[in-house]
Motif scaffolding. Structure first.
Motif, PDB file in Angstrom:
ATOM      1  N   ILE A   1      -4.551  -2.166  -6.898  1.00  0.00           N
ATOM      2  CA  ILE A   1      -3.521  -2.346  -7.921  1.00  0.00           C
ATOM      3  C   ILE A   1      -3.036  -0.951  -8.323  1.00  0.00           C
ATOM      4  O   ILE A   1      -3.814  -0.143  -8.841  1.00  0.00           O
ATOM      5  CB  ILE A   1      -4.077  -3.068  -9.164  1.00  0.00           C
ATOM      6  N   ARG A   2      -1.774  -0.664  -8.074  1.00  0.00           N
ATOM      7  CA  ARG A   2      -1.207   0.627  -8.464  1.00  0.00           C
ATOM      8  C   ARG A   2      -0.336   0.514  -9.708  1.00  0.00           C
ATOM      9  O   ARG A   2      -0.062   1.526 -10.366  1.00  0.00           O
ATOM     10  CB  ARG A   2      -0.417   1.245  -7.310  1.00  0.00           C
ATOM     11  N   GLN A   3       0.092  -0.697 -10.020  1.00  0.00           N
ATOM     12  CA  GLN A   3       0.785  -0.943 -11.280  1.00  0.00           C
ATOM     13  C   GLN A   3       0.491  -2.371 -11.711  1.00  0.00           C
ATOM     14  O   GLN A   3       0.371  -3.268 -10.882  1.00  0.00           O
ATOM     15  CB  GLN A   3       2.287  -0.708 -11.148  1.00  0.00           C
ATOM     16  N   PHE A   4       0.322  -2.578 -13.006  1.00  0.00           N
ATOM     17  CA  PHE A   4       0.014  -3.900 -13.520  1.00  0.00           C
ATOM     18  C   PHE A   4       1.205  -4.833 -13.320  1.00  0.00           C
ATOM     19  O   PHE A   4       2.366  -4.402 -13.334  1.00  0.00           O
ATOM     20  CB  PHE A   4      -0.327  -3.818 -15.012  1.00  0.00           C
TER      21      PHE A   4
ATOM     22  N   GLY B   1      -2.868  -6.389 -16.688  1.00  0.00           N
ATOM     23  CA  GLY B   1      -2.908  -5.273 -17.620  1.00  0.00           C
ATOM     24  C   GLY B   1      -3.206  -5.667 -19.042  1.00  0.00           C
ATOM     25  O   GLY B   1      -2.921  -4.906 -19.974  1.00  0.00           O
ATOM     26  N   ILE B   2      -3.793  -6.854 -19.249  1.00  0.00           N
ATOM     27  CA  ILE B   2      -4.058  -7.327 -20.607  1.00  0.00           C
ATOM     28  C   ILE B   2      -5.548  -7.539 -20.862  1.00  0.00           C
ATOM     29  O   ILE B   2      -5.923  -8.168 -21.846  1.00  0.00           O
ATOM     30  CB  ILE B   2      -3.273  -8.625 -20.904  1.00  0.00           C
ATOM     31  N   TYR B   3      -6.396  -7.007 -20.005  1.00  0.00           N
ATOM     32  CA  TYR B   3      -7.836  -7.087 -20.219  1.00  0.00           C
ATOM     33  C   TYR B   3      -8.204  -6.122 -21.337  1.00  0.00           C
ATOM     34  O   TYR B   3      -7.647  -5.018 -21.415  1.00  0.00           O
ATOM     35  CB  TYR B   3      -8.569  -6.715 -18.930  1.00  0.00           C
ATOM     36  N   PRO B   4      -9.134  -6.495 -22.227  1.00  0.00           N
ATOM     37  CA  PRO B   4      -9.475  -5.597 -23.339  1.00  0.00           C
ATOM     38  C   PRO B   4      -9.958  -4.218 -22.880  1.00  0.00           C
ATOM     39  O   PRO B   4      -9.743  -3.230 -23.560  1.00  0.00           O
ATOM     40  CB  PRO B   4     -10.591  -6.346 -24.066  1.00  0.00           C
ATOM     41  N   GLU B   5     -10.598  -4.177 -21.726  1.00  0.00           N
ATOM     42  CA  GLU B   5     -11.103  -2.909 -21.207  1.00  0.00           C
ATOM     43  C   GLU B   5     -10.496  -2.661 -19.828  1.00  0.00           C
ATOM     44  O   GLU B   5     -11.200  -2.366 -18.860  1.00  0.00           O
ATOM     45  CB  GLU B   5     -12.626  -2.930 -21.128  1.00  0.00           C
ATOM     46  N   SER B   6      -9.170  -2.760 -19.747  1.00  0.00           N
ATOM     47  CA  SER B   6      -8.495  -2.595 -18.458  1.00  0.00           C
ATOM     48  C   SER B   6      -8.802  -1.221 -17.870  1.00  0.00           C
ATOM     49  O   SER B   6      -8.704  -0.205 -18.559  1.00  0.00           O
ATOM     50  CB  SER B   6      -6.984  -2.757 -18.616  1.00  0.00           C
TER      51      SER B   6
ATOM     52  N   PRO C   1     -11.357 -12.689 -14.657  1.00  0.00           N
ATOM     53  CA  PRO C   1     -11.075 -11.336 -15.162  1.00  0.00           C
ATOM     54  C   PRO C   1     -10.271 -10.484 -14.184  1.00  0.00           C
ATOM     55  O   PRO C   1      -9.511  -9.611 -14.619  1.00  0.00           O
ATOM     56  CB  PRO C   1     -12.476 -10.752 -15.390  1.00  0.00           C
ATOM     57  N   ASP C   2     -10.407 -10.724 -12.871  1.00  0.00           N
ATOM     58  CA  ASP C   2      -9.588  -9.984 -11.902  1.00  0.00           C
ATOM     59  C   ASP C   2      -8.106 -10.214 -12.172  1.00  0.00           C
ATOM     60  O   ASP C   2      -7.286  -9.293 -12.065  1.00  0.00           O
ATOM     61  CB  ASP C   2      -9.900 -10.428 -10.469  1.00  0.00           C
ATOM     62  N   LEU C   3      -7.742 -11.459 -12.511  1.00  0.00           N
ATOM     63  CA  LEU C   3      -6.350 -11.801 -12.765  1.00  0.00           C
ATOM     64  C   LEU C   3      -5.856 -11.139 -14.049  1.00  0.00           C
ATOM     65  O   LEU C   3      -4.725 -10.643 -14.120  1.00  0.00           O
ATOM     66  CB  LEU C   3      -6.183 -13.320 -12.870  1.00  0.00           C
ATOM     67  N   VAL C   4      -6.721 -11.133 -15.068  1.00  0.00           N
ATOM     68  CA  VAL C   4      -6.331 -10.556 -16.353  1.00  0.00           C
ATOM     69  C   VAL C   4      -6.201  -9.039 -16.236  1.00  0.00           C
ATOM     70  O   VAL C   4      -5.302  -8.429 -16.815  1.00  0.00           O
ATOM     71  CB  VAL C   4      -7.339 -10.953 -17.442  1.00  0.00           C
TER      72      VAL C   4
ATOM     73  N   GLY D   1     -25.986 -27.167 -33.488  1.00  0.00           N
ATOM     74  CA  GLY D   1     -25.129 -26.983 -32.321  1.00  0.00           C
ATOM     75  C   GLY D   1     -24.857 -25.518 -32.052  1.00  0.00           C
ATOM     76  O   GLY D   1     -24.784 -24.692 -32.971  1.00  0.00           O
ATOM     77  N   ARG D   2     -24.693 -25.192 -30.759  1.00  0.00           N
ATOM     78  CA  ARG D   2     -24.454 -23.801 -30.349  1.00  0.00           C
ATOM     79  C   ARG D   2     -23.153 -23.732 -29.557  1.00  0.00           C
ATOM     80  O   ARG D   2     -22.997 -24.439 -28.559  1.00  0.00           O
ATOM     81  CB  ARG D   2     -25.602 -23.279 -29.466  1.00  0.00           C
ATOM     82  N   LEU D   3     -22.252 -22.878 -30.006  1.00  0.00           N
ATOM     83  CA  LEU D   3     -20.988 -22.647 -29.316  1.00  0.00           C
ATOM     84  C   LEU D   3     -21.055 -21.288 -28.637  1.00  0.00           C
ATOM     85  O   LEU D   3     -21.309 -20.271 -29.287  1.00  0.00           O
ATOM     86  CB  LEU D   3     -19.820 -22.672 -30.312  1.00  0.00           C
ATOM     87  N   VAL D   4     -20.825 -21.266 -27.307  1.00  0.00           N
ATOM     88  CA  VAL D   4     -20.816 -20.024 -26.548  1.00  0.00           C
ATOM     89  C   VAL D   4     -19.393 -19.754 -26.083  1.00  0.00           C
ATOM     90  O   VAL D   4     -18.797 -20.581 -25.393  1.00  0.00           O
ATOM     91  CB  VAL D   4     -21.767 -20.090 -25.335  1.00  0.00           C
ATOM     92  N   LEU D   5     -18.841 -18.605 -26.475  1.00  0.00           N
ATOM     93  CA  LEU D   5     -17.485 -18.223 -26.106  1.00  0.00           C
ATOM     94  C   LEU D   5     -17.532 -17.383 -24.841  1.00  0.00           C
ATOM     95  O   LEU D   5     -18.185 -16.332 -24.804  1.00  0.00           O
ATOM     96  CB  LEU D   5     -16.830 -17.434 -27.244  1.00  0.00           C
ATOM     97  N   LEU D   6     -16.829 -17.849 -23.803  1.00  0.00           N
ATOM     98  CA  LEU D   6     -16.903 -17.209 -22.486  1.00  0.00           C
ATOM     99  C   LEU D   6     -15.587 -16.581 -22.041  1.00  0.00           C
ATOM    100  O   LEU D   6     -15.558 -15.896 -21.016  1.00  0.00           O
ATOM    101  CB  LEU D   6     -17.330 -18.240 -21.430  1.00  0.00           C
ATOM    102  N   GLY D   7     -14.506 -16.834 -22.756  1.00  0.00           N
ATOM    103  CA  GLY D   7     -13.231 -16.286 -22.316  1.00  0.00           C
ATOM    104  C   GLY D   7     -12.091 -17.024 -22.964  1.00  0.00           C
ATOM    105  O   GLY D   7     -12.286 -17.815 -23.894  1.00  0.00           O
ATOM    106  N   GLY D   8     -10.882 -16.750 -22.483  1.00  0.00           N
ATOM    107  CA  GLY D   8      -9.707 -17.386 -23.064  1.00  0.00           C
ATOM    108  C   GLY D   8      -8.635 -17.635 -22.037  1.00  0.00           C
ATOM    109  O   GLY D   8      -7.539 -17.090 -22.118  1.00  0.00           O
ATOM    110  N   ALA D   9      -8.967 -18.444 -21.038  1.00  0.00           N
ATOM    111  CA  ALA D   9      -8.054 -18.649 -19.913  1.00  0.00           C
ATOM    112  C   ALA D   9      -6.871 -19.548 -20.243  1.00  0.00           C
ATOM    113  O   ALA D   9      -5.945 -19.669 -19.448  1.00  0.00           O
ATOM    114  CB  ALA D   9      -8.820 -19.254 -18.740  1.00  0.00           C
TER     115      ALA D   9
END
Length: 338
Positions: free
Chosen positions: A6-9, A49-54, A42-45, A231-239
């Motif tokens: 990837i050379r540009q987002f 260019g919108i990944y929190p730690e791109s 995460p590869d797609l995100v 109950g337990r809620l596990v947050l894994l992402g936001g697709a």
């Protein structure tokens, strides 16, 4: 040697294939000739260019690979050329060859294919950490799994079933028959049904014991409200709001900062818990991740889990692989083969 870079987002066409020369392995490094690379959301995100730690550009995506060892550093004693291995890496997996530290490698069981092995170190480990370390799923509990037809979702479904839990699969209706065949007790299409109401109905009004939510946005609040006592809620992402073209500023706010109205005192009185998982940061707790990998391999050898591969794309068709996932067409993992 070739890799996808990837050379540009941007949209999938931002992925281009170029020749490269892999560096010589360091003293404790191993070079792998890649047979298969897992494609993860995460590869797609990151590409958008919108990944929190791109990462900085240029960047070669890909967190998990499988193949065979072709060269080892002088201090490597656990691996020799010819060994069939899989690895978790910090990017660079969309390639014909990768060099990585030997401690990030694992030997494949004899019966495991390269395609299956390429999805263990990210997809199955993410699911195991969610099910085992964060949710502590027990026999007899009811677990609701968002995006149950995806790579992590199917892995979580299998791991929960192996523990004797009841699984409610949340996915588009076209995937329900296959999810039921695999072992889901019930299925919900959130686009056609009220998620919270349906979960309450399926649990006799009690609410779910565990919910694994990778959808994000308003889904987080719905999932929290659908939990029962303890109950337990596990947050894994936001697709849920990301598409091939990316997302609008408003969508991004909803993606990364969804409104969850949960006060600490209300959390205590409700007897619920919320946790989150970001796998790359967890490799600093190497011993936990390794324990997960070995438990997954043991379950594989006992026949209780089976990595499910939906589609295989050539390295040159990485852009098409991304489009396929954006369209939510996959049931199981999408992989690249050099």
């Amino acid at each position: 040697m070739r890799h996808v870079i990837i050379r540009q987002f941007g949209q999938p066409d931002a992925l281009t294939v170029e020749p490269f020369v892999a560096p010589e392995p360091g003293n404790r490094d191993v070079m792998i000739e890649v047979a298969a690379s897992g494609v993860n959301f995460p590869d797609l995100v990151i590409r958008l260019g919108i990944y929190p730690e791109s990462p900085a550009l240029p960047y070669v995506p890909g967190y998990e690979v499988a193949g065979r060892v072709v060269q080892v550093g002088k201090d490597v004693t656990d691996f020799v050329p010819g060994d069939r291995v899989f690895a978790t890496i910090d990017g660079g997996g969309y390639a014909t060859h990768v060099v990585c530290p030997s401690h990030q490698l694992f030997k494949m069981p004899d019966a495991m294919s390269d395609d299956e092995a390429s999805v263990i170190a990210t997809s199955y480990l993410t699911a195991w950490l969610s099910v085992d370390r964060l949710a502590s799923v027990r026999a007899g509990e009811t677990v609701a799994v968002h995006s149950a037809g995806g790579g992590v979702g199917l892995a979580a479904l299998q791991l929960c079933l192996a523990r004797g839990a009841r699984v409610i699969a949340i996915a588009t209706e076209s995937k329900h028959a296959r999810l039921t065949f695999i072992g889901a007790d019930a299925c919900i299409d959130p686009a056609k049904e009220n998620l919270a109401e349906r979960l309450r109905e399926l649990t006799g009004g009690r609410g779910a014991d565990v919910i694994l939510d990778s959808t994000g946005g308003k889904s987080y609040q719905q999932s929290y409200e659908s939990l029962g006592l303890l109950g337990r809620l596990v947050l894994l992402g936001g697709a849920g709001v990301i598409n091939e073209a990316g997302a609008s500023p408003l969508q991004l706010v909803r993606f990364w900062h969804p409104a969850m109205r949960v006060e600490p005192i209300a959390l205590m009185t409700a007897n619920k818990s919320i946790s989150g998982l970001h796998l790359p940061a967890l490799w600093s707790r190497y011993e936990i991740c390794v324990a997960g990998i070995y438990e997954i391999l043991a379950l594989y050898e006992s026949g209780q889990v089976m990595p499910m591969i939906d589609s295989i794309f050539a390295l040159d068709d990485a852009a098409e692989a991304h489009r396929y996932i954006h369209a939510r067409r996959n049931f199981g993992k999408v992989i690249l083969r050099p």
